[in-house]
Design a protein around this motif. Structure first.
Motif, PDB file in Angstrom:
ATOM      1  N   LYS A   2      51.475  25.196  14.839  1.00  0.00           N
ATOM      2  CA  LYS A   2      50.613  25.482  15.980  1.00  0.00           C
ATOM      3  C   LYS A   2      49.335  26.126  15.488  1.00  0.00           C
ATOM      4  CE  LYS A   2      54.099  26.168  19.505  1.00  0.00           C
ATOM      5  NZ  LYS A   2      54.616  27.050  20.540  1.00  0.00           N
ATOM      6  N   LYS A   3      48.235  25.672  16.062  1.00  0.00           N
ATOM      7  CA  LYS A   3      46.934  26.267  15.774  1.00  0.00           C
ATOM      8  C   LYS A   3      46.374  26.785  17.086  1.00  0.00           C
ATOM      9  CE  LYS A   3      46.651  25.160  11.457  1.00  0.00           C
ATOM     10  NZ  LYS A   3      46.591  26.115  10.405  1.00  0.00           N
ATOM     11  N   TYR A   4      45.804  27.946  17.068  1.00  0.00           N
ATOM     12  CA  TYR A   4      45.197  28.535  18.247  1.00  0.00           C
ATOM     13  C   TYR A   4      43.687  28.453  18.128  1.00  0.00           C
ATOM     14  CZ  TYR A   4      49.855  30.240  19.189  1.00  0.00           C
ATOM     15  OH  TYR A   4      51.181  30.298  19.450  1.00  0.00           O
ATOM     16  N   ILE A   5      43.052  28.145  19.240  1.00  0.00           N
ATOM     17  CA  ILE A   5      41.602  27.966  19.263  1.00  0.00           C
ATOM     18  C   ILE A   5      41.001  29.036  20.154  1.00  0.00           C
ATOM     19  CG2 ILE A   5      39.727  26.391  19.853  1.00  0.00           C
ATOM     20  CD1 ILE A   5      41.700  24.104  19.421  1.00  0.00           C
ATOM     21  N   ALA A   6      39.979  29.729  19.661  1.00  0.00           N
ATOM     22  CA  ALA A   6      39.284  30.751  20.446  1.00  0.00           C
ATOM     23  C   ALA A   6      38.257  30.058  21.338  1.00  0.00           C
ATOM     24  CB  ALA A   6      38.611  31.750  19.529  1.00  0.00           C
ATOM     25  N   ARG A  27      35.993  26.219  11.775  1.00  0.00           N
ATOM     26  CA  ARG A  27      36.879  27.287  11.310  1.00  0.00           C
ATOM     27  C   ARG A  27      36.032  28.381  10.696  1.00  0.00           C
ATOM     28  NH1 ARG A  27      40.824  26.868   6.346  1.00  0.00           N
ATOM     29  NH2 ARG A  27      41.674  28.959   6.492  1.00  0.00           N
ATOM     30  N   VAL A  33      40.025  31.672  11.868  1.00  0.00           N
ATOM     31  CA  VAL A  33      40.308  31.289  13.245  1.00  0.00           C
ATOM     32  C   VAL A  33      39.466  30.065  13.604  1.00  0.00           C
ATOM     33  CG1 VAL A  33      40.162  32.049  15.655  1.00  0.00           C
ATOM     34  CG2 VAL A  33      40.831  33.654  13.881  1.00  0.00           C
ATOM     35  N   THR A  35      37.366  28.058  16.073  1.00  0.00           N
ATOM     36  CA  THR A  35      36.536  28.482  17.200  1.00  0.00           C
ATOM     37  C   THR A  35      35.840  27.276  17.806  1.00  0.00           C
ATOM     38  OG1 THR A  35      36.135  30.544  16.023  1.00  0.00           O
ATOM     39  CG2 THR A  35      34.722  30.091  17.886  1.00  0.00           C
TER      40      THR A  35
END
Length: 106
Positions: A2-6, A27, A33, A35
């Motif tokens: 899983k990758k989280y995106i701001a 990135r 992170v 973005t």
């Protein structure tokens, strides 16, 4: 994995409304992170343009720095007719500029 995106709050609001948001994913090289940066596109605002004269095939406008002449001719008239109309259009635009100068000085 899983990758989280701001994502900014204003972008999220547009997504919830069902609108599309154009932008770029990158990135951050320091934090790692991913973005999302939304493109901040603005429409061209030509509110300062003043119409000098409306012509049959376009207009003559005056902005702070420029005099703008626009003409749009129908294709079905043919090349010779369009060239004649362009001459008339530019003559009318020139006359509009002369009238503008005369009104300013009187």
């Amino acid at each position: 994995m899983k990758k989280y995106i701001a994502i900014d709050e204003e972008v999220l609001v547009r997504l919830v409304e069902g609108k599309r948001v154009e932008g770029s994913l990158h990135r951050d090289k320091f934090t790692g992170v991913i973005t999302f940066n939304a493109y901040k596109r603005k429409s061209r605002n030509c509110a300062n343009d003043r119409l000098v004269k409306k012509l049959p095939w376009g207009w003559v406008k005056e902005s702070i720095q420029r005099i703008k002449v626009y003409g749009s001719f129908p294709k079905e008239l043919g090349a010779a007719a369009v060239m004649g109309l362009m001459d008339d259009h530019h003559r009318d635009a020139k006359n509009a500029m002369i009238e503008r100068e005369l009104i300013e000085f009187c």
